[in-house]
Design a protein around this motif. Structure first.
Motif, mmCIF file in Angstrom:
data_model
loop_
_atom_site.group_PDB
_atom_site.id
_atom_site.type_symbol
_atom_site.label_atom_id
_atom_site.label_comp_id
_atom_site.label_asym_id
_atom_site.label_seq_id
_atom_site.Cartn_x
_atom_site.Cartn_y
_atom_site.Cartn_z
ATOM 1 N N ALA A 1 0.819 -1.213 0.000
ATOM 2 C CA ALA A 1 0.000 0.000 0.000
ATOM 3 C C ALA A 1 0.857 1.268 0.000
ATOM 4 C CB ALA A 1 -0.931 0.013 1.215
ATOM 5 N N ASN A 2 2.130 1.146 0.410
ATOM 6 C CA ASN A 2 3.008 2.320 0.425
ATOM 7 C C ASN A 2 3.264 2.866 -0.981
ATOM 8 O OD1 ASN A 2 3.322 1.945 3.198
ATOM 9 N ND2 ASN A 2 5.171 0.714 2.951
ATOM 10 N N ILE A 3 3.158 2.009 -1.982
ATOM 11 C CA ILE A 3 3.461 2.417 -3.363
ATOM 12 C C ILE A 3 2.284 3.154 -3.995
ATOM 13 C CG2 ILE A 3 4.251 1.574 -5.616
ATOM 14 C CD1 ILE A 3 6.196 1.051 -3.276
ATOM 15 N N ALA A 4 1.076 2.857 -3.541
ATOM 16 C CA ALA A 4 -0.138 3.323 -4.212
ATOM 17 C C ALA A 4 -0.290 4.847 -4.297
ATOM 18 C CB ALA A 4 -1.366 2.706 -3.536
ATOM 19 N N PRO A 5 0.053 5.628 -3.257
ATOM 20 C CA PRO A 5 -0.174 7.074 -3.369
ATOM 21 C C PRO A 5 0.534 7.731 -4.557
ATOM 22 C CG PRO A 5 0.188 6.477 -1.078
ATOM 23 C CD PRO A 5 0.491 5.253 -1.891
ATOM 24 N N VAL A 6 1.756 7.303 -4.851
ATOM 25 C CA VAL A 6 2.474 7.875 -5.995
ATOM 26 C C VAL A 6 1.787 7.488 -7.302
ATOM 27 C CG1 VAL A 6 4.666 7.956 -7.243
ATOM 28 C CG2 VAL A 6 4.655 7.901 -4.737
ATOM 29 N N VAL A 7 1.321 6.243 -7.372
ATOM 30 C CA VAL A 7 0.651 5.776 -8.589
ATOM 31 C C VAL A 7 -0.643 6.555 -8.806
ATOM 32 C CG1 VAL A 7 -0.281 3.751 -9.768
ATOM 33 C CG2 VAL A 7 1.644 3.488 -8.200
ATOM 34 N N GLY B 1 7.945 10.640 -18.884
ATOM 35 C CA GLY B 1 9.255 10.076 -19.196
ATOM 36 C C GLY B 1 10.116 9.817 -17.979
ATOM 37 N N CYS B 2 9.512 9.680 -16.809
ATOM 38 C CA CYS B 2 10.262 9.442 -15.574
ATOM 39 C C CYS B 2 10.135 7.985 -15.135
ATOM 40 C CB CYS B 2 9.757 10.342 -14.446
ATOM 41 S SG CYS B 2 10.050 12.107 -14.712
ATOM 42 N N ILE B 3 11.193 7.483 -14.514
ATOM 43 C CA ILE B 3 11.186 6.171 -13.900
ATOM 44 C C ILE B 3 11.283 6.387 -12.394
ATOM 45 C CG2 ILE B 3 12.228 3.877 -13.820
ATOM 46 C CD1 ILE B 3 11.324 4.687 -16.632
ATOM 47 N N PHE B 4 10.248 6.000 -11.671
ATOM 48 C CA PHE B 4 10.184 6.208 -10.232
ATOM 49 C C PHE B 4 10.550 4.919 -9.503
ATOM 50 C CE2 PHE B 4 7.480 9.469 -11.962
ATOM 51 C CZ PHE B 4 7.625 10.554 -11.102
ATOM 52 N N GLU B 5 11.586 4.988 -8.672
ATOM 53 C CA GLU B 5 11.896 3.863 -7.801
ATOM 54 C C GLU B 5 11.269 4.163 -6.441
ATOM 55 O OE1 GLU B 5 15.554 0.834 -6.773
ATOM 56 O OE2 GLU B 5 15.996 2.761 -7.722
ATOM 57 N N LEU B 6 10.421 3.262 -5.966
ATOM 58 C CA LEU B 6 9.607 3.517 -4.784
ATOM 59 C C LEU B 6 9.800 2.411 -3.762
ATOM 60 C CD1 LEU B 6 6.308 4.362 -6.729
ATOM 61 C CD2 LEU B 6 8.000 6.006 -5.889
ATOM 62 N N GLU B 7 9.983 2.797 -2.516
ATOM 63 C CA GLU B 7 10.079 1.829 -1.428
ATOM 64 C C GLU B 7 9.675 2.516 -0.136
ATOM 65 O OE1 GLU B 7 13.163 -1.495 0.338
ATOM 66 O OE2 GLU B 7 13.991 0.392 -0.403
ATOM 67 N N GLY B 8 8.688 1.965 0.553
ATOM 68 C CA GLY B 8 8.244 2.572 1.803
ATOM 69 C C GLY B 8 7.791 4.003 1.585
ATOM 70 N N GLY B 9 8.448 4.933 2.267
ATOM 71 C CA GLY B 9 8.148 6.351 2.082
ATOM 72 C C GLY B 9 9.131 7.062 1.177
ATOM 73 N N ARG B 10 9.973 6.291 0.474
ATOM 74 C CA ARG B 10 11.032 6.883 -0.356
ATOM 75 C C ARG B 10 10.595 6.969 -1.810
ATOM 76 N NH1 ARG B 10 15.076 4.482 -3.274
ATOM 77 N NH2 ARG B 10 14.653 2.441 -2.328
ATOM 78 N N ILE B 11 10.791 8.138 -2.409
ATOM 79 C CA ILE B 11 10.547 8.360 -3.836
ATOM 80 C C ILE B 11 11.874 8.761 -4.479
ATOM 81 C CG2 ILE B 11 9.326 9.708 -5.589
ATOM 82 C CD1 ILE B 11 7.168 10.276 -3.473
ATOM 83 N N THR B 12 12.297 8.006 -5.464
ATOM 84 C CA THR B 12 13.515 8.325 -6.209
ATOM 85 C C THR B 12 13.177 8.385 -7.687
ATOM 86 O OG1 THR B 12 14.908 7.177 -4.599
ATOM 87 C CG2 THR B 12 15.873 7.605 -6.766
ATOM 88 N N ILE B 13 13.618 9.420 -8.372
ATOM 89 C CA ILE B 13 13.512 9.465 -9.832
ATOM 90 C C ILE B 13 14.860 9.046 -10.395
ATOM 91 C CG2 ILE B 13 13.127 10.891 -11.872
ATOM 92 C CD1 ILE B 13 11.228 12.587 -10.276
ATOM 93 N N GLU B 14 14.854 7.971 -11.162
ATOM 94 C CA GLU B 14 16.101 7.439 -11.703
ATOM 95 C C GLU B 14 16.781 8.452 -12.622
ATOM 96 O OE1 GLU B 14 17.642 4.781 -10.785
ATOM 97 O OE2 GLU B 14 16.048 4.104 -9.459
#
Length: 301
Positions: free
Chosen positions: A229-235, A248-261
């Protein structure tokens, strides 16, 4: 139910369990009308079961939302067309496609079979292509008719696709292809009012529980970093109108972390100004390697 996706229509593949289920529930909670697609296969793509998709639909209905279940095979061209048409028939249009369905056939490369390779490419690459391609037909027709389109393609790549993963040659290759597909879609489809982004989520699913059991263990008494469920808010945000300027962004998501590759960049370069002699290439290449920023290691090393 109202929220940032109020009135929008989302098609989510592989939405009967895991990440897809959480996406469906979160979109519905934010006012979207949801097409819950899931063929109900085993982890390796065998068999069918309509109940997971229907259970998610029942949960959405119980919470006051709108949803329909769909059991089409996303990698079947005609089936993918029927999937998109189901959303249009039920809700008038489709605004968002979340390509989440996938299978895994883990195997060391030396033991991999062509059947496993083809099955993995079929579901991931062909599945991503077929559903998005039918959705783009819908959006392009609306654009040509003078309508302002606000379409979203949200693909699913993986850390395996971005840096490789031991015993996952086929899966890594398919996921790397999806990342590249996303970049092309973003550039080509912007003229029609369509954005394309991709996710590389880290969360507890049927796939990851087997491959990374220790990492995916439930954390008691604190923030459960690996809960899907942690991933869903960004989606959900990517599916909303608020994300119209992000593509054109690739988002790496884990827990509360958002990273744009950071993507591929031109690395260290040398130019002899003439044709190289084979004997000189080795020294030049090793010098370039020494100047390069170290790559992230392959998963499992």
């Amino acid at each position: 139910m109202t929220g940032i996706c109020n009135g929008r229509v989302v098609v989510i593949t592989g939405a009967g369990r895991g990440l897809g289920r959480e996406y469906a529930l979160a979109f519905a909670a934010e006012g979207a009308r949801v097409v819950v697609n899931d063929i109900g296969t085993s982890l390796d793509g065998e068999g069918t079961d309509a109940s997971p998709a229907q259970q998610v639909v029942d949960e959405i209905h119980a919470a006051g939302g709108q949803a329909i279940a769909n059991g089409e095979d996303v990698a079947d061209w005609d089936g993918a067309g029927r999937l998109v048409a189901a959303g249009i028939d039920a809700f008038g249009q489709v605004d968002i496609v979340v390509n989440n369905a996938g299978i895994v056939r883990d195997r060391m490369f030396v033991s991999a079979t062509v059947e496993e390779w083809d099955a993995t490419m079929h579901v991931h690459l062909r599945g991503h292509f077929c559903v998005a391609r039918h959705a783009v037909n819908h959006w392009r027709a609306r654009h040509k008719a003078g309508e302002q389109v606000d379409g979203r393609i949200i693909n699913t790549t993986s850390g395996a696709g971005l840096q490789g993963s031991i015993a996952q040659a086929a899966y890594s290759t398919a996921k790397g292809g999806i990342a590249a597909l996303t970049l092309v879609q973003a550039v080509e489809l912007g003229r029609y009012g369509i954005t394309a982004n991709a996710l590389a989520p880290s969360a507890r699913t049927r796939m990851t529980e087997q491959a990374f059991a220790d990492k995916m263990a439930v954390t008691e008494g604190s923030f459960d970093v690996q809960h899907p469920a942690n991933i869903a808010p960004v989606v959900v945000w990517l599916g909303s109108s608020e994300s119209a300027d992000v593509t054109g962004c690739i988002f790496e998501l884990e827990g509360g972390r958002i990273t744009i590759e950071d993507g591929w960049h031109l690395g260290a370069t040398t130019d002899a100004g003439k044709r190289w002699k084979p004997d000189d290439v080795g020294e030049a290449v090793h010098k370039l390697i020494a100047e390069q920023r170290p790559a992230r290691p392959v998963w499992g090393t």
